[in-house]
Design an enzyme around this catalytic site. Structure first.
Site, PDB file in Angstrom:
ATOM      1  N   ASP A  68       1.102  -1.799   0.171  1.00 27.88           N
ATOM      2  CA  ASP A  68      -0.091   0.437  -0.270  1.00 27.88           C
ATOM      3  C   ASP A  68       0.559   0.913   0.193  1.00 27.88           C
ATOM      4  O   ASP A  68       2.231   1.456   0.253  1.00 27.88           O
ATOM      5  CB  ASP A  68      -0.877   0.018   1.085  1.00 27.88           C
ATOM      6  N   ASN A 137      -6.945  -2.308  13.841  1.00 28.45           N
ATOM      7  CA  ASN A 137      -8.851  -2.928  13.828  1.00 28.45           C
ATOM      8  C   ASN A 137      -8.879  -4.008  13.543  1.00 28.45           C
ATOM      9  O   ASN A 137      -9.883  -4.033  12.941  1.00 28.45           O
ATOM     10  CB  ASN A 137      -9.959  -1.072  13.319  1.00 28.45           C
ATOM     11  N   HIS A 139      -7.062  -3.994  10.095  1.00 25.72           N
ATOM     12  CA  HIS A 139      -6.981  -3.979   9.316  1.00 25.72           C
ATOM     13  C   HIS A 139      -5.672  -4.622   8.606  1.00 25.72           C
ATOM     14  O   HIS A 139      -4.862  -5.038   9.549  1.00 25.72           O
ATOM     15  CB  HIS A 139      -6.813  -2.882   8.474  1.00 25.72           C
ATOM     16  N   GLU A 144      -9.688  -1.615   5.538  1.00 27.07           N
ATOM     17  CA  GLU A 144      -9.299  -1.277   6.346  1.00 27.07           C
ATOM     18  C   GLU A 144     -11.466  -1.795   6.926  1.00 27.07           C
ATOM     19  O   GLU A 144     -12.344  -2.604   5.737  1.00 27.07           O
ATOM     20  CB  GLU A 144     -10.814   0.627   6.304  1.00 27.07           C
TER      21      GLU A 144
END
Ligand code: GLP
Length: 245
Positions: A68, A137, A139, A144
């Site tokens: 990413d 979280n 990810h 996400e």
């Protein structure tokens, strides 16, 4: 299938993860490696640099694709993942820079950038080994929590929790880019092997949910339960909610 390797701490995790990557490259010097950023893999990269210096692992024929990149951040910005990879690995090993790839966050045309990147990864048949960190979280890459699993490389809006977690690297939360280009869950799942490095108590909830919870796009890493060859190297703190592992 997920195999969990329980280790003492961050340094122990980093050594073991580097050994797994080094073994991959020794067995196949032309390996396609999917690489990750964040604080989790930094120690792994340090150990790979040492292994390269010692002559134990040769990167000259290795090809890499990063997961990413922040959208809109110049590559010269020290918080860009392009910069990070050069700083933490590529500048210190005998890799051919032409064989290293990070999504181009400077390309304002998201559709063009993502389609080009996706096509390149798919043309290789996916990565031989994909390294991942784990977001607080759940990810992976910048996938996400969402209503669906994204199949391909795409542009995402970062969640408040990720902006909050990543602001430590920027002057303030306002400076954290709001969007990123990331391999999709489908892109990641194409990898033949997946290696996840997880350290610290702040990852314990996400790790437990990823390994034992329902497979749901609300916890993107849970999809790893459906991959045939996942190794998670996690330290005691990260595994504190997984006593059985
Ligand atoms: C970042 C990256 C992820 C990384 C995760 C965890 O937002 N996009 O690839 O795995 O967050 O980061 P860290 O390892 O610093 O906890």
């Amino acid at each position: 299938m997920i195999k969990i390797i329980r280790v003492r701490d961050y340094d122990d995790m980093s050594r073991k993860a580097a050994n797994i990557i080094a073994a991959q490259v020794v067995l196949n010097p032309e390996s396609k490696l999917g690489l990750a950023t964040g604080s989790s893999p930094v120690g792994t990269y340090k150990n790979l640099i040492a292994a390269n210096e010692a002559g134990d692992v040769d990167f000259s024929h290795v090809v890499t694709y990063n997961l990413d990149e922040y959208r809109g951040l110049p590559r010269t910005n020290d918080q860009s993942y392009y910069y990070f990879m050069n700083e933490n690995l590529f500048d210190h090993v005998n890799i051919d820079k032409a064989n290293t790839h990070v999504p181009n966050g400077e390309n304002p045309d998201a559709d063009d950038e993502c389609a080009t990147y996706e096509a390149a990864v798919r043309a290789l048949g996916g990565m031989d080994l994909q390294l991942l960190g784990l977001g607080r979280n759940g990810h992976i890459g910048f996938n996400e929590p969402a209503d669906d699993f994204a199949a391909t490389t795409h542009c995402v809006d970062l969640t408040e929790s990720t902006i909050e977690a990543n602001k430590r690297f920027f002057a303030s939360a306002d400076d954290v880019p709001r969007q990123a280009y990331t391999m999709g869950i489908g892109t990641i799942m194409c990898a033949k092997k997946i290696l996840v490095v997880v350290s610290g108590a702040d990852k314990a909830e996400a790790l437990k949910a990823a390994v034992y919870g329902p497979v749901t796009p609300q916890l993107p890493a849970s999809i790893l339960q459906f991959h045939q060859d996942v190794t998670i190297v996690a330290d005691e703190a990260a595994l504190s909610l997984c006593p059985e592992a």
